[in-house]
Design an enzyme around this catalytic site. Sequence first.
Site, PDB file in Angstrom:
ATOM      1  CG  ASN A 117      15.999  18.100  32.068  1.00 58.08           C
ATOM      2  OD1 ASN A 117      16.680  17.305  32.698  1.00 58.08           O
ATOM      3  ND2 ASN A 117      14.669  18.112  32.114  1.00 58.08           N
ATOM      4  CG  HIS A 175       6.844  19.995  32.612  1.00 53.82           C
ATOM      5  ND1 HIS A 175       7.632  18.983  33.122  1.00 53.82           N
ATOM      6  CD2 HIS A 175       5.816  20.145  33.491  1.00 53.82           C
ATOM      7  CE1 HIS A 175       7.113  18.538  34.248  1.00 53.82           C
ATOM      8  NE2 HIS A 175       6.013  19.223  34.501  1.00 53.82           N
ATOM      9  CB  CYS A 227      -0.965  -0.001   1.184  1.00 51.39           C
ATOM     10  SG  CYS A 227      -0.169   0.170   2.804  1.00 51.39           S
ATOM     11  CE1 TYR A 283      13.639  28.587  30.049  1.00 56.50           C
ATOM     12  CE2 TYR A 283      12.549  30.312  28.792  1.00 56.50           C
ATOM     13  CZ  TYR A 283      12.836  28.977  28.993  1.00 56.50           C
ATOM     14  OH  TYR A 283      12.315  28.033  28.139  1.00 56.50           O
ATOM     15  CD  GLU A 301       3.528  18.988  36.837  1.00 57.85           C
ATOM     16  OE1 GLU A 301       4.375  18.120  36.552  1.00 57.85           O
ATOM     17  OE2 GLU A 301       3.820  20.196  36.939  1.00 57.85           O
TER      18      GLU A 301
END
Length: 355
Positions: free
Chosen positions: A310, A319, A71, A287, A345
């Site tokens: 990280n 995050h 396919c 930041y 959270e």
Amino acid sequence: MIHNEERKIEYYNALVEKRSDYEGVFYVGVTSTGVFCRPTCPARKPKYENCEFYETAQQALLASFRPCQRCRPMSHPNQVSDIVRLLVEAVEQNPEKRWKGHDFKTLSIDESTARRQFKKRFGMTFVEYARARRMGLALKSIRLGEKIIDTQLASGYDSSSGFRDAFSRIMGAPPTLLDDSRIFKAAWLDTQLGPMIAISDEIRLFLLEFVDRRGLEREVERLRKRLKAAIIPGQTKPIQSIEQELTQYFEGTLTEFRTPLHFIGTPFQRSVWEQLQQIPPGETRSYADIALALGKPTAYRAVAQANGANQLAIVVPCHRVINTDGKLGGYGGGVARKEWLLNHEQSWKSNKMNK
């Protein structure tokens, strides 16, 4: 991969019926053959238990499936240009290859045209497609946890060289040539936000990333070169621990990870990551906030770079860092995942306050 059972049944029925209105809606990976197909594939239909469903071709590639030759999911529907078809065929002839500028010239193809056409047709550039195919090969044994020889045979090669090359370029050395002197273990972890790869020694966790993260391949290579180690499929106590803790995290019953971690970075990077771990769930920092907390208020750009470096997603909560103007900013795992994690959270915090 799609986990919703009702959706999976819906897609399987569409596959059996060869429903053309589902073209582009899902792709099916067939675990018994190692290929992924379009909904209208003319091949004999697989059993339901051998099917995994994906929203994009890139997800299927990263899950180690190769395009079906009947396919041709990377060439249909509505046909694609000769450039796309030629490049897809070239990748299948040598899926572990890393493409450079001169490779396009050899095929008399303009690199920017290839990038543009793949992006328009598949939502990813050609380089991203080739990387997903290559990374899928390397992740295959990690995902399935099979014996090396079984993985080699299932990779679709007449010989095992292609699998060995793809594996060793990323993970360090051919699996069968390793000794026990410096070996790290890697495992594939299915999560609510998609599969992740975890890498550890017998004591600490070194890496935890979504498998579709941009730059993951280089990240793994840098890690194992710095450690002067090879990485093979396997389980360790830290991996078992983080898998259990991630399940609890997504269920909303865990807010603090206790799996032992190992940071590889400069002293400044480590100080940033330690600050990230101090941000409570349900809260965010900019930041600039982190730079100020470190006593270096002008170092917010360096903080942003450290945040991006990280290697322990979710556990070291990069995050939770947003732009000063309140916008989410970037995230290695994708902004949609970042938004989901923050909402997840914040719901804990809201529920706790309402009790």
